[in-house]
Design an enzyme around this catalytic site. Structure first.
Site, mmCIF file in Angstrom:
data_model
loop_
_atom_site.group_PDB
_atom_site.id
_atom_site.type_symbol
_atom_site.label_atom_id
_atom_site.label_comp_id
_atom_site.label_asym_id
_atom_site.label_seq_id
_atom_site.Cartn_x
_atom_site.Cartn_y
_atom_site.Cartn_z
ATOM 1 N N HIS A 19 1.682 -5.924 -1.930
ATOM 2 C CA HIS A 19 2.577 -4.794 -2.174
ATOM 3 C C HIS A 19 1.861 -3.588 -2.768
ATOM 4 C CE1 HIS A 19 6.486 -3.069 -3.854
ATOM 5 N NE2 HIS A 19 6.690 -3.205 -2.560
ATOM 6 N N HIS A 44 12.133 5.249 -4.031
ATOM 7 C CA HIS A 44 11.270 4.116 -3.715
ATOM 8 C C HIS A 44 10.177 4.020 -4.771
ATOM 9 C CE1 HIS A 44 8.300 1.694 -1.360
ATOM 10 N NE2 HIS A 44 9.403 1.078 -1.013
#
Length: 631
Positions: A290, A518
């Site tokens: 990630h 985000h």
């Protein structure tokens, strides 16, 4: 045969913020998909999308029904639509394809875009951080629907075709050329924390913000080679963001894709022989790669950019994102020792240690390049996560225990600190336990409340910022923004206690109230919200997979995923606290630290519900006249 699963969205008087129930004939919670070891759900099989007018809203409870399937193991390449539904993970996988349909009784509130489907290019992917059994992955935010084609013209499935895109080519508004490489931030900005540009905002709110094309611009250096660490990639779009003069320079893609997902990624890169790959090892179930980082090697030196954006167009379009951009690091004189060029924050050592944790030959050249450069001007601390189980001193190398150690060593106790709230802001939420003591307040909050060697162990207020349904509905993107906020009903219904901590996404000061976040940020604020004791921007969402969780009576910590962020502490800037900028834009008139959202955060009202991405929202249209129908 497995009986169908029905997921209800049902309000209850038991909770101010909603209660969800899942009925299932198969209670094997927290099991991976049968025959699957990858941490990402498989993309659904592609078929011609159908377009149907949305029914008028009714007071009946919407439901999702999964078609019965044979009760047998599925091959690893099975499409989502054929997976056995029953466990939480399987339900999540089946719900990952979400459709928007036109709300016919209401005209579009935006009217700027056409909801037409492309041939599959430019899909918007989102990253989910659910651990402990919730399937994560690159998932479709939505797919517009149009009238079903006649049998004569039915589209033939192409073997390597991408799933239908929620963001077709005609969705996007093309930015004017002066949107890019304009208002480049002042290079002497002490914090070097920047927000991403957002299409559709007043120009002043993009002054000093950055787009990926700005980052890769010749204005920042003559690029020789780059490495892109990320979770989601659109290779063609990524290559196009490089200036034409740098577009054929070598690029290393560091990713976590396996099997079919990896094959699709490699297929994307076939037209680009200068693009090479490094696969990150993911040895623990439900972990993801990630981290979002760029390593940029110039003729003039070297630069590191740690960001929150995937390498897909949707993430750089109308979402709130952020990044730390390093200074230009000069090359050390020949003959310098490896420990030269270190910063007071030991950033060079920690970056080298993070890259070494990949155990990847493809990164050795980059490790050597970093050794050859002077990183001494760095004023932030690196906080990473890498998969593994750690004991002894290694427990403090990664995740939230690494953050705890840094806060213990490099911050100072503050008078009245029990009134200084902790604020966490994120775009995805994992399974945190049956009550708050299991991880959030018993383990994570202890890290977040650490201030130097203070012996105070009271619990200050904890504010968690996560968009409500109304925030998403009224956003620039409308409901498709929810495709990047993958909080599932399966997780939410197990932790209703969490929702009492929630606060709305409101960002009037930065002009980004309607640009859904985000970005992920964590901080400690003064009671009047004018000062910060520290600030952290990272890829890590609110999950044990990202931050790590203690095991074996706290003698071991287990981390599932790769994550990366930078920590700002005032002592590194010769300050006691960071003043919060009350008016961050335009940058020329700003002073203080830019917090991406408004302080103090706004608590959910009794009517507010957290955005849950895999239940329908068909009672009101979004800003483009669509409703949200998972399928």
């Amino acid at each position: 045969m497995c009986s169908p699963v029905i997921i209800h969205s049902r309000m209850s008087q038991d909770s101010h913020h909603g209660k969800w129930t899942v009925s299932s004939s198969d209670e094997d919670d927290d099991l991976p998909l049968s025959g699957t070891t990858t941490s990402k759900p498989h993309q659904p099989a592609v078929s011609s999308p159908s377009y149907q007018p949305a029914a008028s809203p009714t007071p009946t409870i919407p439901k999702i029904e999964a078609a019965p399937v044979e009760e047998k193991p599925e091959p690893a390449n099975a499409p989502v639509s054929s997976l056995v539904i029953g466990s939480e993970a399987r339900q999540s996988a089946a719900a990952n394809q979400v459709n928007t349909v036109k709300y016919e009784s209401s005209p579009s509130l935006a009217g700027k875009r056409k909801n037409e489907v492309s041939d599959g290019s430019g899909w918007a992917l989102s990253d989910s951080e659910d651990d402990d059994g919730d399937v994560k992955g690159k998932s479709l935010g939505n797919s517009p629907k149009r009238a079903p084609p006649s049998p004569k013209t039915k589209k033939v499935k192409v073997e390597n075709e991408r799933p239908t895109s929620p963001y077709g080519r005609l969705y996007y508004i093309d930015e004017r050329e002066d949107f890019f490489e304009s208002s480049i931030p002042l290079l002497n900005d002490p914090y070097r924390f920047y927000l991403n540009k957002v299409t559709g905002l007043d120009r002043k709110y993009n002054s000093g913000a950055l787009h990926i094309r700005d980052i890769l611009s010749p204005l920042f250096g003559t690029l020789k080679e780059s490495a892109q660490f990320n979770y989601c990639f659109d290779i063609a779009w990524m290559v196009d963001q490089y200036p034409s003069e740098f577009r054929d320079r070598p690029v290393l893609i560091v990713h976590g894709d396996k099997r079919e997902a990896k094959a699709r990624l490699l297929q994307q890169a076939k037209p680009y022989p200068h693009v090479h790959f490094c696969q990150a090892k993911l040895d623990i179930a439900f972990g993801t790669h990630h981290t979002k980082m760029m390593l940029l090697w110039y003729e003039e030196g070297f630069r590191v950019v740690i960001t929150t954006s995937n390498l897909i167009r949707a993430d750089w379009y109308q979402k709130s994102q952020g990044m730390w951009m390093s200074p230009l690091f000069p090359r050390l004189p020949k003959g310098s020792s490896d420990d030269e060029g270190e910063s007071p924050t030991f950033f060079k050592r920690d970056l080298l240690e993070y890259l070494a944790a990949y155990r990847a030959p493809e990164l050795e050249e980059w490790i050597q390049r970093i050794r050859e450069h002077d990183l001494s001007e760095t004023k932030v601390y690196l906080v990473g996560s890498t998969p593994g189980r750690y004991v002894g001193p290694d427990m403090e190398r990664w995740g939230h225990l690494r953050l705890r150690k840094l806060l213990y060593e490099h911050t100072e106790p503050i008078s009245g600190e029990e009134r200084w709230p902790v604020i966490g802001q994120f775009s995805s939420i994992g399974s945190l336990g049956v009550d708050q003591t299991k991880w959030l307040t018993g383990e994570f909050q202890r890290t977040m409340t650490t201030l130097g060697k203070s012996s105070i162990r009271s619990a200050p207020p904890l504010h968690l910022v996560y968009p409500s349904v109304e925030d998403v509905r009224t956003s620039l993107e409308g409901y498709p923004a929810g495709g990047s906020l993958p909080y599932s009903i399966q997780t939410a219904q197990k932790q209703l206690w969490l929702h009492s901590f929630f606060h709305r996404w409101k960002a009037d000061a930065t002009g980004r109230s309607h640009a859904m976040p985000h970005i992920k940020t964590y901080m400690r604020a003064s009671p009047d919200f004018t000062q910060l004791a520290w600030f952290f921007v990272t890829s890590a969402n609110l999950s044990k997979a990202a931050w790590g969780a203690l095991e074996k009576n706290s003698t071991q910590v287990m981390v599932r995923s790769y994550e990366l962020g930078v920590l700002y502490v005032p002592s590194a800037f010769n300050m006691k606290t960071f003043p919060v900028s009350g008016n961050p834009f335009p940058v020329s008139s700003s002073s203080g630290f830019t917090v991406p959202f408004d302080l103090p955060p706004t608590s959910y009202s009794p009517k507010d519900q957290p955005w849950i991405w895999n239940i329908p929202y068909n009672q009101a249209p979004d800003t483009h006249g669509n409703i949200w129908v998972p399928s």
